[in-house]
Scaffold this motif. Structure first.
Motif, PDB file in Angstrom:
ATOM      1  N   LYS A 129      54.758 -34.052  81.256  1.00  6.63           N
ATOM      2  CA  LYS A 129      55.430 -32.393  81.254  1.00  6.63           C
ATOM      3  C   LYS A 129      54.437 -31.471  81.582  1.00  6.63           C
ATOM      4  O   LYS A 129      54.926 -30.608  81.890  1.00  6.63           O
ATOM      5  N   HIS A 130      53.072 -31.520  81.838  1.00 11.77           N
ATOM      6  CA  HIS A 130      52.298 -30.656  82.319  1.00 11.77           C
ATOM      7  C   HIS A 130      51.849 -30.864  83.773  1.00 11.77           C
ATOM      8  O   HIS A 130      50.848 -30.083  84.388  1.00 11.77           O
ATOM      9  N   PHE A 131      52.469 -31.763  84.563  1.00 11.52           N
ATOM     10  CA  PHE A 131      52.358 -31.941  85.826  1.00 11.52           C
ATOM     11  C   PHE A 131      52.669 -30.409  86.743  1.00 11.52           C
ATOM     12  O   PHE A 131      53.672 -29.847  86.216  1.00 11.52           O
ATOM     13  N   PRO A 132      52.237 -30.050  87.906  1.00 10.59           N
ATOM     14  CA  PRO A 132      52.610 -29.135  88.716  1.00 10.59           C
ATOM     15  C   PRO A 132      54.077 -29.276  88.776  1.00 10.59           C
ATOM     16  O   PRO A 132      54.553 -30.385  89.138  1.00 10.59           O
ATOM     17  N   HIS A 133      54.684 -27.997  89.252  1.00 11.56           N
ATOM     18  CA  HIS A 133      56.205 -28.360  89.484  1.00 11.56           C
ATOM     19  C   HIS A 133      56.532 -29.057  91.007  1.00 11.56           C
ATOM     20  O   HIS A 133      57.604 -29.586  90.861  1.00 11.56           O
ATOM     21  N   PHE A 134      55.578 -29.137  91.603  1.00  7.38           N
ATOM     22  CA  PHE A 134      55.788 -29.599  93.077  1.00  7.38           C
ATOM     23  C   PHE A 134      55.451 -31.131  92.886  1.00  7.38           C
ATOM     24  O   PHE A 134      55.464 -31.786  93.852  1.00  7.38           O
ATOM     25  N   VAL A 135      54.878 -31.661  91.955  1.00  7.27           N
ATOM     26  CA  VAL A 135      54.663 -33.119  91.836  1.00  7.27           C
ATOM     27  C   VAL A 135      55.825 -33.704  91.035  1.00  7.27           C
ATOM     28  O   VAL A 135      56.070 -33.482  89.988  1.00  7.27           O
ATOM     29  N   LYS A 136      56.330 -34.889  91.678  1.00  5.84           N
ATOM     30  CA  LYS A 136      57.479 -35.500  91.001  1.00  5.84           C
ATOM     31  C   LYS A 136      57.103 -36.525  90.313  1.00  5.84           C
ATOM     32  O   LYS A 136      57.904 -36.954  89.408  1.00  5.84           O
ATOM     33  N   ASP A 137      56.053 -37.345  90.257  1.00 10.19           N
ATOM     34  CA  ASP A 137      55.827 -38.615  89.763  1.00 10.19           C
ATOM     35  C   ASP A 137      54.075 -38.809  89.456  1.00 10.19           C
ATOM     36  O   ASP A 137      53.524 -38.223  90.024  1.00 10.19           O
ATOM     37  N   ARG A 138      53.659 -39.795  88.650  1.00  8.70           N
ATOM     38  CA  ARG A 138      52.457 -39.893  88.452  1.00  8.70           C
ATOM     39  C   ARG A 138      51.738 -40.588  89.638  1.00  8.70           C
ATOM     40  O   ARG A 138      50.700 -40.295  89.767  1.00  8.70           O
ATOM     41  N   THR A 139      52.410 -41.247  90.528  1.00  7.82           N
ATOM     42  CA  THR A 139      51.974 -41.993  91.495  1.00  7.82           C
ATOM     43  C   THR A 139      51.431 -40.725  92.771  1.00  7.82           C
ATOM     44  O   THR A 139      50.118 -40.684  93.223  1.00  7.82           O
ATOM     45  N   SER A 140      52.091 -39.629  92.642  1.00 10.89           N
ATOM     46  CA  SER A 140      51.823 -38.462  93.561  1.00 10.89           C
ATOM     47  C   SER A 140      50.894 -37.736  92.992  1.00 10.89           C
ATOM     48  O   SER A 140      49.863 -37.203  93.740  1.00 10.89           O
ATOM     49  N   PHE A 141      51.105 -37.722  91.708  1.00 12.89           N
ATOM     50  CA  PHE A 141      49.987 -36.726  90.921  1.00 12.89           C
ATOM     51  C   PHE A 141      48.410 -37.653  90.955  1.00 12.89           C
ATOM     52  O   PHE A 141      47.458 -36.989  91.255  1.00 12.89           O
ATOM     53  N   SER A 142      48.245 -38.907  90.931  1.00 11.86           N
ATOM     54  CA  SER A 142      47.207 -39.652  91.030  1.00 11.86           C
ATOM     55  C   SER A 142      46.489 -39.436  92.463  1.00 11.86           C
ATOM     56  O   SER A 142      45.326 -39.247  92.758  1.00 11.86           O
ATOM     57  N   ARG A 143      47.561 -39.642  93.519  1.00 12.87           N
ATOM     58  CA  ARG A 143      46.947 -39.458  94.816  1.00 12.87           C
ATOM     59  C   ARG A 143      46.384 -38.012  95.117  1.00 12.87           C
ATOM     60  O   ARG A 143      45.201 -37.867  95.553  1.00 12.87           O
ATOM     61  N   MET A 144      47.016 -37.014  94.592  1.00 20.37           N
ATOM     62  CA  MET A 144      46.464 -35.610  94.635  1.00 20.37           C
ATOM     63  C   MET A 144      44.980 -35.575  93.926  1.00 20.37           C
ATOM     64  O   MET A 144      44.171 -34.799  94.546  1.00 20.37           O
TER      65      MET A 144
END
Length: 288
Positions: A129-144
């Motif tokens: 719920k604290h992901f940036p708005h442009f991040v859709k899932d945890r996989t994308s967040f982890s890559r970032m």
């Protein structure tokens, strides 16, 4: 023409020698600008800071225990959780190498291994719920997060002070997210673990700061071992904090497993290593 070729060969040979000398220099003893309070070579001719080196063994004691204790949670949630404590073993290894040699390369490996532990924990446990708005899932967040950590790693060899900023960013943001999550918590066992985690972290940081900036005072008392105590406290603090964060994560990501907290080796002992138990039985969910 021959003289030009000889000059060219000589120039390149000289450049190669200088390059080799520079490369070997970063591995040489005491090539780091950091020197902790403990007297150098006091107990061994081959180990610069003996107690700081020996205290790093705590990583090899606690890490395997935590790997074992957290396995049921990791198996249910994500086996990548094991990476945190597997990498903590490397933190201990590089810490030993750094304090044994006080080399520049040892310093870099020590700092970067801590950075990667924080990055892995950050990518695994940072709340969705604290992901940036442009991040859709945890996989994308982890890559970032991983891309950012790779860039920071490369930059740190050019400007080593980058490490401090990266470490503080990860640590403070994780602390902020945990505090936000705990606002709605009413489980006293979880709150006790949170208080213990923060208390251990404050003690550990106090030892680190005192050793780094109050060395003259401790030398007068003939007690120059605070950095070694920092090693012990920060490993235990990490065990407490990582279990706390994993428990909060388990309640969000795998609530059907009914996670609970226990302590090793005895749950009723005042001191011990915390871990998660998955009860997997119907009961009222706790509010955190």
């Amino acid at each position: 023409m021959e003289s030009v070729l000889e000059f060219s060969r000589g120039f390149h040979e000289e450049q190669g020698i200088l390059s080799n000398e520079k490369m070997s220099g970063v591995f040489s003893y005491e090539s780091s600008e950091v020197d902790w309070c403990e007297d150098n070579y006091k107990h061994s001719e081959n180990v610069v800071e003996y107690f700081n080196t020996m205290s790093s063994f705590i990583f090899f004691v606690v890490a395997p225990i935590m790997l074992y204790l957290l396995h049921p949670y990791a198996k249910e949630r994500n086996l990548a959780v094991h990476l945190v404590w597997l990498m903590m073993i490397f933190v201990g290894l590089f810490s030993m190498y750094f304090h044994m040699t006080l080399s520049f390369m040892g310093q870099m490996l020590d700092e970067l291994s801590i950075l990667w532990v924080l990055a892995v924990g950050y990518s695994l446990w940072f709340p969705r719920k604290h992901f940036p708005h442009f991040v859709k899932d945890r996989t994308s967040f982890s890559r970032m997060v991983m891309v950012s950590t790779v860039i920071t790693t490369l930059l740190s060899f050019v400007k080593p002070t980058v490490n401090a900023y990266a470490l503080n960013f990860f640590a403070l943001h994780i602390l902020y997210s945990v505090c936000v999550q705990l606002k709605s918590c009413t489980d006293q066992r979880v709150l006790r673990l949170a208080r213990a985690s923060i208390g251990l972290w404050v003690l550990a940081i106090s030892c680190w700061i005192s050793d780094r900036f109050g060395c003259s005072f401790w030398q007068k008392l003939n007690f120059c071992y605070l950095h070694g105590i920092w090693h012990i406290l920060i490993v235990v603090a990490t065990a407490y904090a990582s279990t706390l964060i994993a428990y909060i994560d388990a309640n969000t990501e795998i609530p059907y497993s009914h996670p609970d907290l226990q302590y090793w080796p005895r749950d009723n002992w005042a001191l011990g290593l915390p871990y998660i138990v998955l009860k997997a039985m119907p009961k009222t969910r706790k509010s955190c």
